[in-house]
Each structure stands twice: as structure tokens, then as C-alpha cells.
Write an enzyme that holds these catalytic residues in place. Structure first.
Site, PDB file in Angstrom:
ATOM      1  CB  SER A 129      39.664  32.277  39.626  1.00 44.59           C
ATOM      2  OG  SER A 129      40.104  33.422  40.274  1.00 44.59           O
TER       3      SER A 129
ATOM      4  CG  ASP B 129      38.968  37.481  40.365  1.00 46.40           C
ATOM      5  OD1 ASP B 129      38.070  37.917  41.120  1.00 46.40           O
ATOM      6  OD2 ASP B 129      39.574  36.424  40.599  1.00 46.40           O
TER       7      ASP B 129
ATOM      8  CG  ASP C  86      36.461  33.745  41.660  1.00 43.04           C
ATOM      9  OD1 ASP C  86      37.266  34.682  41.468  1.00 43.04           O
ATOM     10  OD2 ASP C  86      36.667  32.840  42.484  1.00 43.04           O
TER      11      ASP C  86
ATOM     12  CG  ASP D 160      38.711  35.051  44.532  1.00 42.35           C
ATOM     13  OD1 ASP D 160      39.056  35.660  43.488  1.00 42.35           O
ATOM     14  OD2 ASP D 160      39.061  33.881  44.780  1.00 42.35           O
TER      15      ASP D 160
END
Length: 450
Positions: free
Chosen positions: A103, A241, A243, A245
Site C-alpha cells: 500500500s 497511494d 496500490d 485504494d
């Protein structure tokens, strides 16, 4: 999560690569264990996506080997946002999806997150079943039962079309937007989504090299985006960010618009269209200003524990469609199954167009309350709220703040410290209250450990 857990946390399995926490041997066994759990009669298919960090190559290859050894076929989609893997798992009717990502963490961290066949996070009982398989000796399927791997070349295009469809193919002609992709998983698909909807797109953080994910860019470092919006005189900026999400935004004046403010815009939009289906789920860290602003509109705010998993649990339990965190992890369940930065950004643009407002104008309906946070170190993890001195001071400061403020003592989930957060209308009062509480907590902890 239950106490039996050994590997799974609230956001999958995560650790620093090369530290001994996550090794190729462990990943091989994890792939095999997951394959054992997801295997069904006939051939099972597991879809794997990853972000742009360099260790993703190793993770992907070793997980693929473990799954193959368990007799599962593998669908490889390459660098793809976490929510894209959730969608593609459903679209390809896979038995599960795996995301290789840490993430918003630096490149040297990495992790594994699983999705069920319907694109949701795994229930505890399934994670426990994988844990149980990890404790067993690994075996390999007979040669004719080994799994095969197939790379899906059009996965990105499918996800781009999905994102566009969630906005009703919103017309963005005349809009100049700067996208900050954090050198992460959205670097390829996000520009295509916004350009194909007609926007003029400028880019920040869209040149991943395996080592620069989240480095000085993205939703955790929005200063670069703020500068770019001002320098390019863009209408707004959107930061994801690593990743994909999470999403934060920047208005045309270079002001950051966080997750709480974006939740407000979305809630008002859905409420005005009679599509909100209840209230809004925030967290213990959600700004009091959002609660006050929503209350004025007759919209209820419910606070979950910190973490998108807990937000999702509350949404499921209540049958509501909107929730999120101030970090920008926003869940729009009326259009998708999980937090999705691109989809949430498009929903905000839909709200702005419906209200015929700029981002700056729309966010002015909510006034954020000042927040002050102080971390107090402790020798060991302990519940400081049960200490009489702390209880007394909490009650005293609550009386000082009255209805116009809020106090939260929250132990860290990973470190021996307690986070003291105070918010209210008067920043001076808030600061004094937080400092006084921190002083009392520190003294009480020292006295209790003598």
C-alpha cells in the site's frame, strides 16, 4: 481478528522484505496453503496482481509456484491497483484474488492481501483455514494435476472500462486535472480513465522504477501535487497511494482536501439524490467537523475502529453504502465492492458536476475542527484508561471541552505507546487539553511501573 492468528493482520500479511519476516520459502508455502483452501472440484483459478515495487517480481513468481503445486491455475494481471484485482477476480470468475502490495509503505516493504470470489476481503474463517494449512507439511500435486499460469493482457483495459462505467461515463471535457500516481499501481490505468472521459491530464509520480513507490509523492506526500496544481493552473489534483485504494484531492487554490471532506461531498450528493441508503461510516479518527456538518443535513455518522476492514464491517451490518477514513480510503458500495481511489475520485467529480461547484466551493460546507495528537511512550503495552489519575483527568478535560470537543486515547496496534487525540473548536484550548492529558498519562504510567 481472532487470537489464533499468526500471520494475518487487519490488512493481510505485511513485512519488510529481506528481514526474515517474509521469505521466498514462506511465500511458496503460503501460495500452496491458499491453493489447498481455495481448491474446488475441477480446476480452481487464482488471480494475482501487484503494485510496482521491485520485490513484486519475486513474490509473484514464488506464489505462482506454490499455487501450481497445489493444483490451482493462475491468472497474472501484472501491475494493477488493489481494487482492480477485486474487480477482475469477479470479472474472470476466479475463486480468489491475491494482491502483492504494501500500500502506502516504502518500496522495501511488501505484503499479501486476499480477495474472495466476490471481490470482498476474506472472512476470518477462511484466513484461519489458510493458517491451518501453513502448519502442515507441503506436498505437490501429481504432474498432470499441476496448475498452469496465464497472463491476461487486456486486464488493464477491462478495469479502465469498469471505472468509467461507475461514473455513468461522466463527460470531463474542459477539466484540467493533475494526477499523482505515487509511482505506484495506478500509473498506467488512472491517466487512461480520465483522458478517455475527456479531461486534460497532467502527471506527477507516474514513472515507477521499482524503488520509488510512495517516495515523496502520492496521498501520503501531497506537497508535490499541490505545487503542480498551482504551477499548471489546473482545476484540481488527485493523489493516489501506492496500490490505488486511497485518494486525496487538491483544489485549484492548492489546498488539500482530505478523506473526511471528500466523504462529506459524497454524502451530500447521494443524500440529495435519495441514494445514500442510511448514514455514513467513519472511524474513531474521523474529524468532528464531519459529524457536525452531516448532522445539520440530517445524516447520521457512525464511528468504526480505525481500519478499512472495520468500516466495511459496519457498512455490511447496516446495509449502508458510504464510508471511509480521513486517509482517503473511501468505500462507495453503490458502485463497487471495496475502497477504490479512482472510482471514489470519479464519484466526487460527479458530485461537483451535479452541484455545479468547484472543489473549493463544495468543501466549504464542512468546517474541520482543529486536532492535536501526542504519542506517549510506554515500557509495555497497557490500558492507561483504567488508571485512576488518567480517568479523573479525562473527565475533567471532557467537562472543559463540553459538546464542542472530543478526546480519544488509542493504544497503538504495533508499538508500546498510546496516542492521545483532542479536537475542538478552539485550537488553543485543544492544545492545552492534549498537553495536560499527555503529562498526566506519562506520570501515571511511570508511577504504575515503578
Amino acid at each position: 481478528m481472532t487470537q489464533e492468528k499468526q500471520y494475518f493482520g487487519t490488512d493481510g500479511i505485511r513485512g519488510r522484505v529481506g528481514s526474515g519476516v517474509i521469505t521466498p520459502e514462506f511465500l511458496l508455502k503460503l501460495g500452496w496453503a491458499a491453493g489447498q483452501v481455495f481448491a474446488k472440484e475441477g480446476r480452481s483459478q487464482i488471480l494475482i496482481g501487484k503494485d510496482t515495487r521491485i520485490s513484486g517480481y519475486m513474490f509473484e513468481a514464488v506464489l505462482e509456484a506454490g499455487l501450481s503445486a497445489a493444483g490451482c491455475d493462475i491468472l497474472l494481471v501484472g501491475p494493477m491497483p488493489t481494487p482492480a484485482v477485486a474487480y477482475l477476480t469477479r470479472a474472470f470468475h476466479a475463486d480468489a484474488g491475491i494482491v502483492i502490495s504494501a500500500s502506502h509503505n516504502p518500496y522495501y516493504d511488501n505484503g499479501i492481501k486476499f480477495f474472495s470470489e466476490d471481490g470482498a476481503k476474506l472472512p476470518d474463517e477462511v484466513e484461519l483455514a489458510i493458517e491451518a494449512e501453513l502448519a502442515k507439511d507441503m506436498t505437490t500435486a501429481e504432474s498432470h494435476l499441476l496448475g498452469k499460469a496465464l497472463r491476461i493482457d487486456d486486464a488493464g483495459g477491462r478495469y479502465v472500462e469498469f471505472c468509467k462505467s461507475t461514473s455513468g461515463y461522466l463527460n470531463l471535457e474542459g477539466l484540467h486535472v493533475v494526477l499523482d500516481c505515487a509511482h505506484g499501481a495506478t500509473y498506467d490505468v488512472a491517466p487512461k480513465v480520465f483522458r478517455e472521459l475527456g479531461a486534460k491530464v497532467s502527471l506527477v509520480g507516474a514513472q515507477p522504477d521499482g524503488l520509488n513507490i510512495n517516495k515523496g509523492v502520492g496521498s501520503t506526500h501531497p506537497a508535490s501535487l499541490q505545487r503542480a496544481v498551482l504551477e499548471l493552473e489546473a482545476d484540481l489534483g488527485i493523489a493516489f497511494d501506492g496500490d490505488g485504494d486511497r485518494v486525496l484531492m487538491v483544489d485549484h487554490e492548492g489546498e488539500l482536501v482530505d478523506g473526511d471532506e471528500l466523504l462529506f461531498l459524497l454524502a451530500i450528493h447521494l443524500h440529495n439524490q435519495n441514494r445514500l441508503q442510511g448514514g455514513v461510516v467513519g472511524t474513531l479518527m474521523t474529524n468532528l467537523g464531519l459529524e457536525v456538518a452531516l448532522k445539520k443535513e440530517g445524516i447520521e455518522l457512525v464511528r468504526a475502529q480505525v481500519g478499512d476492514r472495520y468500516v466495511m464491517e459496519q457498512l455490511h451490518q447496516r446495509g449502508w453504502v458510504l464510508g471511509g477514513e480521513n486517509s482517503g480510503h473511501l468505500v462507495c458500495k453503490h458502485v463497487t465492492t471495496t475502497g477504490d481511489g479512482i472510482v471514489a475520485a470519479l464519484q466526487v467529480l460527479c458530485a461537483l458536476k451535479a452541484a455545479d461547484q468547484t472543489l473549493s466551493q463544495a468543501k466549504s460546507g464542512m468546517r474541520k475542527f482543529p486536532q492535536v495528537m501526542i504519542n506517549v511512550q510506554m515500557p509495555t503495552k497497557m490500558d492507561v484508561q483504567v488508571l485512576p489519575e488518567v480517568q479523573a483527568e479525562l473527565e475533567a478535560q471532557a467537562r472543559v471541552l463540553g459538546d464542542s470537543g472530543r478526546i480519544l486515547l488509542r493504544p497503538s496496534g504495533t508499538e508500546p505507546l498510546v496516542r492521545i487525540m483532542v479536537e475542538g473548536e478552539d485550537i488553543g484550548q485543544v492544545k492545552r487539553c492534549c498537553e495536560r492529558l499527555a503529562s498526566v498519562v506519562k506520570a501515571a504510567v511511570e508511577a504504575s511501573t515503578v
